[in-house]
Write an enzyme that holds these catalytic residues in place. Sequence first.
Site, mmCIF file in Angstrom:
data_model
loop_
_atom_site.group_PDB
_atom_site.id
_atom_site.type_symbol
_atom_site.label_atom_id
_atom_site.label_comp_id
_atom_site.label_asym_id
_atom_site.label_seq_id
_atom_site.Cartn_x
_atom_site.Cartn_y
_atom_site.Cartn_z
ATOM 1 N N HIS A 173 6.076 -5.210 8.341
ATOM 2 C CA HIS A 173 6.327 -6.835 9.000
ATOM 3 C C HIS A 173 5.690 -7.958 7.403
ATOM 4 O O HIS A 173 4.739 -8.460 7.112
ATOM 5 C CB HIS A 173 5.044 -7.369 9.696
ATOM 6 C CG HIS A 173 4.631 -6.950 11.393
ATOM 7 N ND1 HIS A 173 3.682 -6.452 11.635
ATOM 8 C CD2 HIS A 173 5.869 -6.454 11.538
ATOM 9 C CE1 HIS A 173 3.827 -6.307 12.598
ATOM 10 N NE2 HIS A 173 5.064 -5.794 12.902
ATOM 11 N N SER A 195 1.833 -5.412 3.380
ATOM 12 C CA SER A 195 3.605 -5.158 3.886
ATOM 13 C C SER A 195 4.658 -6.610 2.724
ATOM 14 O O SER A 195 5.491 -6.456 2.999
ATOM 15 C CB SER A 195 3.597 -5.332 4.941
ATOM 16 O OG SER A 195 3.331 -6.478 5.127
ATOM 17 N N HIS A 249 -0.058 -5.272 19.076
ATOM 18 C CA HIS A 249 0.580 -4.897 17.704
ATOM 19 C C HIS A 249 1.364 -3.691 17.671
ATOM 20 O O HIS A 249 1.046 -2.966 18.829
ATOM 21 C CB HIS A 249 -0.943 -4.149 16.625
ATOM 22 C CG HIS A 249 -0.289 -4.621 15.603
ATOM 23 N ND1 HIS A 249 0.701 -3.496 14.674
ATOM 24 C CD2 HIS A 249 -0.558 -5.543 14.398
ATOM 25 C CE1 HIS A 249 0.288 -3.385 14.218
ATOM 26 N NE2 HIS A 249 0.154 -4.773 13.373
ATOM 27 N N CYS A 275 0.701 -1.180 -0.227
ATOM 28 C CA CYS A 275 -0.056 0.466 0.311
ATOM 29 C C CYS A 275 0.743 1.487 -0.001
ATOM 30 O O CYS A 275 2.096 0.784 0.008
ATOM 31 C CB CYS A 275 -0.878 -0.257 1.001
ATOM 32 S SG CYS A 275 -0.245 -0.165 3.230
ATOM 33 N N ASN A 319 -2.719 -7.178 8.355
ATOM 34 C CA ASN A 319 -3.805 -7.155 7.809
ATOM 35 C C ASN A 319 -3.516 -8.162 6.912
ATOM 36 O O ASN A 319 -4.830 -8.906 6.369
ATOM 37 C CB ASN A 319 -3.455 -5.684 6.780
ATOM 38 C CG ASN A 319 -2.162 -6.429 6.122
ATOM 39 O OD1 ASN A 319 -2.148 -6.771 5.053
ATOM 40 N ND2 ASN A 319 -1.095 -5.790 6.922
ATOM 41 N N GLU A 329 0.995 -1.345 16.247
ATOM 42 C CA GLU A 329 0.296 0.175 16.096
ATOM 43 C C GLU A 329 -0.348 0.196 17.340
ATOM 44 O O GLU A 329 -0.451 2.079 17.574
ATOM 45 C CB GLU A 329 -0.687 -0.272 14.688
ATOM 46 C CG GLU A 329 -1.776 1.130 14.032
ATOM 47 C CD GLU A 329 -2.825 0.708 13.410
ATOM 48 O OE1 GLU A 329 -3.347 1.146 12.900
ATOM 49 O OE2 GLU A 329 -1.968 -0.242 12.094
ATOM 50 N N SER A 386 2.004 -9.946 10.380
ATOM 51 C CA SER A 386 0.935 -8.821 9.506
ATOM 52 C C SER A 386 -0.450 -9.085 10.651
ATOM 53 O O SER A 386 -1.080 -9.878 9.486
ATOM 54 C CB SER A 386 1.408 -8.796 8.771
ATOM 55 O OG SER A 386 0.619 -8.007 7.506
ATOM 56 N N CYS A 433 2.748 5.244 8.983
ATOM 57 C CA CYS A 433 2.066 5.387 8.024
ATOM 58 C C CYS A 433 0.990 6.700 8.255
ATOM 59 O O CYS A 433 0.312 6.813 9.723
ATOM 60 C CB CYS A 433 0.800 4.275 7.776
ATOM 61 S SG CYS A 433 -0.302 4.529 6.494
#
Length: 334
Positions: free
Chosen positions: A47, A277, A133, A18, A234, A135, A232, A105
Amino acid sequence: MSLKPPLTIRLCGPRGFCAGVDRAIQIVVAALKKYGAPVYVRHEIVHNRYVVEGLAARGAVFIEELGEIPAGRRDRPVVFSAHGVPKSVLQDAAIKNLFYLDATCPLVSKVHKQALRHQRKGRHVILIGHAGHPEVIGTMGQLQPAAVTLIETVEDARRYQPHNADMLGFVTQTTLSVADTAGIIEVLQQRFPKMEAPAAESICYATTNRQDAVKAAAAGCDLFLIVGAPNSSNSRRLVEVAERAGAVQAALVQRADEIDWEALGRVSIVGLSAGASAPEIIVAEIIEAFRQRHTVIIELAEMVQEHETFLVNRELRDVVLTGEDMAFVNGALD
Protein backbone atom coordinates in the site's frame (compact mmCIF):
# COMPACT_ATOMS: atom_id res chain seq x y z
CA MET A 1 18.61 38.06 6.09
CA SER A 2 16.61 36.26 8.81
CA LEU A 3 17.90 33.08 10.38
CA LYS A 4 15.92 29.89 9.95
CA PRO A 5 14.12 28.89 13.16
CA PRO A 6 15.55 25.84 14.94
CA LEU A 7 13.77 22.50 14.72
CA THR A 8 14.46 19.09 16.24
CA ILE A 9 13.29 16.08 14.23
CA ARG A 10 12.90 12.92 16.28
CA LEU A 11 13.57 10.29 13.66
CA CYS A 12 12.17 6.91 14.67
CA GLY A 13 13.77 3.57 14.09
CA PRO A 14 12.79 1.09 12.94
CA ARG A 15 10.70 2.78 10.26
CA GLY A 16 9.71 2.12 6.67
CA PHE A 17 9.99 -1.12 4.76
CA CYS A 18 9.71 -4.37 6.68
CA ALA A 19 11.06 -7.70 5.47
CA GLY A 20 7.71 -8.75 4.00
CA VAL A 21 7.37 -5.57 1.96
CA ASP A 22 11.00 -5.77 0.86
CA ARG A 23 10.44 -9.36 -0.31
CA ALA A 24 7.24 -8.50 -2.21
CA ILE A 25 8.86 -5.65 -4.12
CA GLN A 26 11.90 -7.81 -4.82
CA ILE A 27 9.63 -10.51 -6.28
CA VAL A 28 8.14 -8.07 -8.81
CA VAL A 29 11.53 -6.60 -9.74
CA ALA A 30 13.06 -10.07 -10.15
CA ALA A 31 10.09 -11.31 -12.18
CA LEU A 32 10.45 -8.36 -14.56
CA LYS A 33 14.16 -9.11 -14.97
CA LYS A 34 13.60 -12.81 -15.57
CA TYR A 35 10.44 -12.82 -17.67
CA GLY A 36 10.32 -9.29 -19.08
CA ALA A 37 7.36 -6.94 -19.14
CA PRO A 38 4.52 -7.07 -18.57
CA VAL A 39 4.26 -8.78 -15.21
CA TYR A 40 0.74 -8.56 -13.82
CA VAL A 41 0.24 -7.78 -10.13
CA ARG A 42 -3.10 -8.47 -8.47
CA HIS A 43 -3.90 -5.54 -6.19
CA GLU A 44 -1.26 -3.03 -5.08
CA ILE A 45 1.82 -5.11 -4.22
CA VAL A 46 2.08 -2.98 -1.06
CA HIS A 47 0.00 0.00 0.00
CA ASN A 48 2.16 2.82 -1.31
CA ARG A 49 1.52 4.91 -4.41
CA TYR A 50 5.20 5.78 -4.86
CA VAL A 51 6.19 2.10 -4.93
CA VAL A 52 3.31 1.13 -7.23
CA GLU A 53 4.13 3.91 -9.69
CA GLY A 54 7.82 2.98 -9.62
CA LEU A 55 7.04 -0.66 -10.44
CA ALA A 56 4.57 0.36 -13.13
CA ALA A 57 7.32 2.41 -14.77
CA ARG A 58 9.42 -0.78 -14.88
CA GLY A 59 6.67 -2.76 -16.60
CA ALA A 60 4.36 -4.04 -13.86
CA VAL A 61 0.64 -3.91 -14.69
CA PHE A 62 -1.64 -3.65 -11.67
CA ILE A 63 -5.05 -5.30 -11.76
CA GLU A 64 -7.74 -6.00 -9.19
CA GLU A 65 -9.05 -9.30 -10.59
CA LEU A 66 -7.48 -12.03 -12.71
CA GLY A 67 -10.20 -11.59 -15.35
CA GLU A 68 -8.56 -8.28 -16.30
CA ILE A 69 -5.60 -10.14 -17.82
CA PRO A 70 -6.22 -10.26 -21.60
CA ALA A 71 -6.71 -13.77 -23.01
CA GLY A 72 -3.64 -13.34 -25.19
CA ARG A 73 -1.49 -12.45 -22.17
CA ARG A 74 -2.26 -15.39 -19.89
CA ASP A 75 1.20 -16.79 -20.44
CA ARG A 76 2.61 -13.83 -18.50
CA PRO A 77 3.45 -14.09 -14.77
CA VAL A 78 1.00 -12.72 -12.23
CA VAL A 79 2.11 -11.77 -8.71
CA PHE A 80 -0.20 -11.91 -5.70
CA SER A 81 0.32 -9.03 -3.27
CA ALA A 82 1.97 -9.11 0.15
CA HIS A 83 -1.45 -8.95 1.83
CA GLY A 84 -2.39 -12.49 0.78
CA VAL A 85 -5.33 -13.77 -1.26
CA PRO A 86 -8.34 -16.01 -0.63
CA LYS A 87 -8.11 -19.64 -1.73
CA SER A 88 -10.66 -18.84 -4.44
CA VAL A 89 -8.08 -16.66 -6.21
CA LEU A 90 -5.59 -19.54 -6.33
CA GLN A 91 -8.34 -21.79 -7.69
CA ASP A 92 -9.24 -19.20 -10.33
CA ALA A 93 -5.57 -18.95 -11.35
CA ALA A 94 -5.43 -22.73 -11.77
CA ILE A 95 -8.61 -22.76 -13.86
CA LYS A 96 -7.16 -20.03 -16.11
CA ASN A 97 -3.85 -21.92 -16.27
CA LEU A 98 -1.94 -18.86 -15.06
CA PHE A 99 1.67 -18.89 -13.88
CA TYR A 100 1.60 -17.06 -10.56
CA LEU A 101 4.14 -15.97 -7.97
CA ASP A 102 2.76 -15.59 -4.46
CA ALA A 103 4.28 -12.58 -2.66
CA THR A 104 2.17 -13.04 0.49
CA CYS A 105 4.18 -11.95 3.51
CA PRO A 106 5.33 -15.07 5.40
CA LEU A 107 3.90 -13.58 8.60
CA VAL A 108 0.48 -13.26 6.95
CA SER A 109 0.83 -16.85 5.70
CA LYS A 110 1.50 -17.83 9.31
CA VAL A 111 -1.83 -16.31 10.34
CA HIS A 112 -3.54 -18.30 7.56
CA LYS A 113 -2.00 -21.48 8.97
CA GLN A 114 -3.05 -20.56 12.50
CA ALA A 115 -6.65 -20.04 11.36
CA LEU A 116 -6.65 -23.39 9.54
CA ARG A 117 -5.17 -25.06 12.64
CA HIS A 118 -8.08 -23.74 14.73
CA GLN A 119 -10.47 -25.12 12.12
CA ARG A 120 -8.81 -28.55 12.14
CA LYS A 121 -9.24 -28.59 15.92
CA GLY A 122 -12.98 -28.02 15.45
CA ARG A 123 -12.94 -24.40 16.61
CA HIS A 124 -14.88 -21.54 15.11
CA VAL A 125 -12.35 -18.88 14.06
CA ILE A 126 -12.60 -15.30 15.29
CA LEU A 127 -10.55 -12.90 13.17
CA ILE A 128 -9.78 -9.55 14.80
CA GLY A 129 -9.28 -7.04 12.00
CA HIS A 130 -10.74 -4.36 9.74
CA ALA A 131 -13.45 -5.25 7.24
CA GLY A 132 -12.45 -4.74 3.61
CA HIS A 133 -8.70 -4.75 4.20
CA PRO A 134 -7.00 -7.07 1.65
CA GLU A 135 -5.26 -9.02 4.40
CA VAL A 136 -8.56 -9.65 6.17
CA ILE A 137 -10.22 -10.69 2.91
CA GLY A 138 -7.33 -13.08 2.26
CA THR A 139 -7.41 -14.59 5.75
CA MET A 140 -11.18 -15.04 5.81
CA GLY A 141 -10.91 -16.56 2.34
CA GLN A 142 -8.87 -19.47 3.71
CA LEU A 143 -12.05 -20.78 5.37
CA GLN A 144 -15.68 -21.33 4.53
CA PRO A 145 -17.76 -18.22 5.39
CA ALA A 146 -19.61 -20.02 8.19
CA ALA A 147 -16.32 -21.01 9.84
CA VAL A 148 -15.03 -17.50 10.59
CA THR A 149 -16.38 -14.34 12.25
CA LEU A 150 -14.79 -10.89 11.93
CA ILE A 151 -14.57 -8.80 15.09
CA GLU A 152 -13.55 -5.16 14.53
CA THR A 153 -14.21 -3.40 17.83
CA VAL A 154 -14.61 -3.93 21.55
CA GLU A 155 -18.33 -3.40 21.06
CA ASP A 156 -18.38 -6.21 18.45
CA ALA A 157 -16.65 -8.43 21.01
CA ARG A 158 -19.31 -7.62 23.63
CA ARG A 159 -22.18 -8.36 21.22
CA TYR A 160 -20.81 -11.54 19.65
CA GLN A 161 -22.90 -14.65 20.29
CA PRO A 162 -21.19 -17.87 19.13
CA HIS A 163 -22.94 -21.17 18.48
CA ASN A 164 -20.52 -22.93 20.85
CA ALA A 165 -18.62 -20.76 23.33
CA ASP A 166 -16.39 -23.70 24.27
CA MET A 167 -14.97 -24.14 20.75
CA LEU A 168 -13.49 -20.82 19.68
CA GLY A 169 -10.03 -19.76 18.50
CA PHE A 170 -8.81 -16.32 17.45
CA VAL A 171 -6.22 -14.78 15.13
CA THR A 172 -5.56 -11.13 14.32
CA GLN A 173 -4.70 -9.00 11.33
CA THR A 174 -0.93 -8.49 11.43
CA THR A 175 -0.96 -4.68 11.16
CA LEU A 176 -3.26 -3.70 14.01
CA SER A 177 -2.47 -1.52 16.99
CA VAL A 178 -1.28 -3.72 19.85
CA ALA A 179 -3.32 -1.67 22.36
CA ASP A 180 -6.57 -1.88 20.38
CA THR A 181 -6.17 -5.60 19.84
CA ALA A 182 -5.49 -6.18 23.53
CA GLY A 183 -8.80 -4.54 24.49
CA ILE A 184 -10.79 -6.74 22.12
CA ILE A 185 -9.00 -9.91 23.21
CA GLU A 186 -9.55 -9.05 26.88
CA VAL A 187 -13.31 -8.77 26.38
CA LEU A 188 -13.45 -12.01 24.39
CA GLN A 189 -11.39 -13.90 26.97
CA GLN A 190 -13.59 -12.65 29.80
CA ARG A 191 -16.70 -13.79 27.95
CA PHE A 192 -15.27 -17.01 26.52
CA PRO A 193 -12.55 -18.31 28.86
CA LYS A 194 -12.05 -21.47 26.78
CA MET A 195 -11.23 -19.48 23.63
CA GLU A 196 -7.85 -20.60 22.25
CA ALA A 197 -5.12 -18.16 21.26
CA PRO A 198 -3.01 -18.72 18.14
CA ALA A 199 0.13 -20.81 18.55
CA ALA A 200 2.21 -17.64 18.02
CA GLU A 201 1.63 -13.88 18.12
CA SER A 202 -0.32 -12.71 15.05
CA ILE A 203 0.67 -9.03 15.07
CA CYS A 204 3.98 -8.92 13.22
CA TYR A 205 7.29 -7.85 14.73
CA ALA A 206 7.60 -4.89 12.35
CA THR A 207 4.21 -3.48 13.37
CA THR A 208 5.12 -3.77 17.05
CA ASN A 209 8.60 -2.30 16.59
CA ARG A 210 7.33 0.74 14.69
CA GLN A 211 4.58 1.37 17.20
CA ASP A 212 6.99 1.08 20.14
CA ALA A 213 9.39 3.60 18.56
CA VAL A 214 6.60 6.12 17.89
CA LYS A 215 5.23 5.64 21.40
CA ALA A 216 8.65 6.37 22.90
CA ALA A 217 9.23 9.48 20.77
CA ALA A 218 5.79 11.12 20.79
CA ALA A 219 5.75 12.92 24.16
CA GLY A 220 6.68 16.58 23.70
CA CYS A 221 6.29 16.58 19.92
CA ASP A 222 4.39 19.55 18.48
CA LEU A 223 3.74 17.45 15.39
CA PHE A 224 4.24 13.80 14.51
CA LEU A 225 4.37 12.90 10.82
CA ILE A 226 3.87 9.36 9.60
CA VAL A 227 4.85 8.63 6.02
CA GLY A 228 2.32 6.24 4.54
CA ALA A 229 -0.71 5.76 2.34
CA PRO A 230 -4.31 6.38 3.47
CA ASN A 231 -5.14 2.72 2.75
CA SER A 232 -2.17 1.44 4.78
CA SER A 233 -3.51 -0.04 8.01
CA ASN A 234 -0.17 -0.12 9.82
CA SER A 235 0.52 3.53 8.89
CA ARG A 236 -2.85 4.73 10.17
CA ARG A 237 -2.27 2.86 13.41
CA LEU A 238 1.04 4.74 13.85
CA VAL A 239 -0.84 8.06 13.68
CA GLU A 240 -3.18 6.83 16.42
CA VAL A 241 -0.25 5.65 18.56
CA ALA A 242 1.47 9.06 18.25
CA GLU A 243 -1.69 10.88 19.32
CA ARG A 244 -2.28 8.59 22.30
CA ALA A 245 1.36 8.80 23.37
CA GLY A 246 1.40 12.58 23.72
CA ALA A 247 2.03 14.29 20.37
CA VAL A 248 0.09 17.56 20.14
CA GLN A 249 -1.00 16.57 16.65
CA ALA A 250 -0.21 13.73 14.27
CA ALA A 251 -0.76 13.37 10.55
CA LEU A 252 -0.36 10.87 7.74
CA VAL A 253 1.41 12.15 4.61
CA GLN A 254 2.45 10.44 1.38
CA ARG A 255 4.93 13.09 0.19
CA ALA A 256 6.46 16.35 1.43
CA ASP A 257 4.11 18.38 -0.79
CA GLU A 258 1.15 17.18 1.31
CA ILE A 259 2.43 19.04 4.38
CA ASP A 260 0.43 22.21 4.99
CA TRP A 261 3.39 24.43 5.89
CA GLU A 262 1.32 27.55 6.55
CA ALA A 263 -0.99 25.71 8.96
CA LEU A 264 1.93 24.27 10.96
CA GLY A 265 2.61 27.48 12.86
CA ARG A 266 5.58 27.48 15.22
CA VAL A 267 6.89 23.99 15.85
CA SER A 268 10.10 23.12 17.66
CA ILE A 269 9.95 19.31 17.87
CA VAL A 270 8.64 17.10 15.06
CA GLY A 271 8.44 13.32 15.26
CA LEU A 272 8.95 11.41 12.03
CA SER A 273 8.39 7.77 11.18
CA ALA A 274 7.15 5.69 8.24
CA GLY A 275 4.77 2.79 7.84
CA ALA A 276 6.05 -0.60 6.77
CA SER A 277 5.25 0.05 3.09
CA ALA A 278 6.75 3.57 2.87
CA PRO A 279 10.18 3.97 1.19
CA GLU A 280 13.08 5.72 2.91
CA ILE A 281 13.53 8.14 0.01
CA ILE A 282 10.30 9.91 1.05
CA VAL A 283 11.51 10.22 4.64
CA ALA A 284 14.66 11.88 3.25
CA GLU A 285 12.50 14.13 1.06
CA ILE A 286 10.52 15.33 4.08
CA ILE A 287 13.64 15.99 6.14
CA GLU A 288 15.04 18.05 3.26
CA ALA A 289 11.79 20.03 3.04
CA PHE A 290 12.13 20.90 6.73
CA ARG A 291 15.80 21.86 6.22
CA GLN A 292 14.71 24.42 3.62
CA ARG A 293 12.61 26.13 6.30
CA HIS A 294 14.46 25.39 9.55
CA THR A 295 17.86 24.77 11.05
CA VAL A 296 17.33 21.08 11.68
CA ILE A 297 18.84 18.87 14.37
CA ILE A 298 18.18 15.13 13.93
CA GLU A 299 17.55 13.24 17.15
CA LEU A 300 17.47 9.47 16.63
CA ALA A 301 14.76 7.58 18.49
CA GLU A 302 15.77 4.02 17.73
CA MET A 303 14.32 1.16 19.75
CA VAL A 304 15.72 -1.95 18.07
CA GLN A 305 17.48 -2.93 14.86
CA GLU A 306 15.77 -5.32 12.48
CA HIS A 307 17.74 -7.99 10.63
CA GLU A 308 14.93 -10.22 9.38
CA THR A 309 14.97 -11.28 5.71
CA PHE A 310 12.58 -13.52 3.77
CA LEU A 311 13.59 -15.54 0.71
CA VAL A 312 11.87 -14.87 -2.61
CA ASN A 313 10.06 -17.62 -4.51
CA ARG A 314 12.19 -20.56 -5.62
CA GLU A 315 11.56 -19.69 -9.28
CA LEU A 316 13.32 -16.33 -8.83
CA ARG A 317 16.35 -17.29 -6.76
CA ASP A 318 18.56 -17.48 -9.86
CA VAL A 319 17.89 -13.81 -10.72
CA VAL A 320 20.81 -11.49 -10.02
CA LEU A 321 19.66 -8.03 -8.96
CA THR A 322 22.04 -5.10 -9.43
CA GLY A 323 22.92 -2.57 -6.77
CA GLU A 324 20.49 -0.17 -8.40
CA ASP A 325 17.75 -2.83 -8.34
CA MET A 326 18.33 -3.43 -4.64
CA ALA A 327 18.38 0.30 -3.89
CA PHE A 328 14.91 0.49 -5.46
CA VAL A 329 13.76 -2.63 -3.57
CA ASN A 330 14.97 -1.10 -0.30
CA GLY A 331 13.16 2.16 -0.95
CA ALA A 332 16.30 4.28 -1.32
CA LEU A 333 16.10 5.05 -5.06
CA ASP A 334 13.65 6.92 -7.26
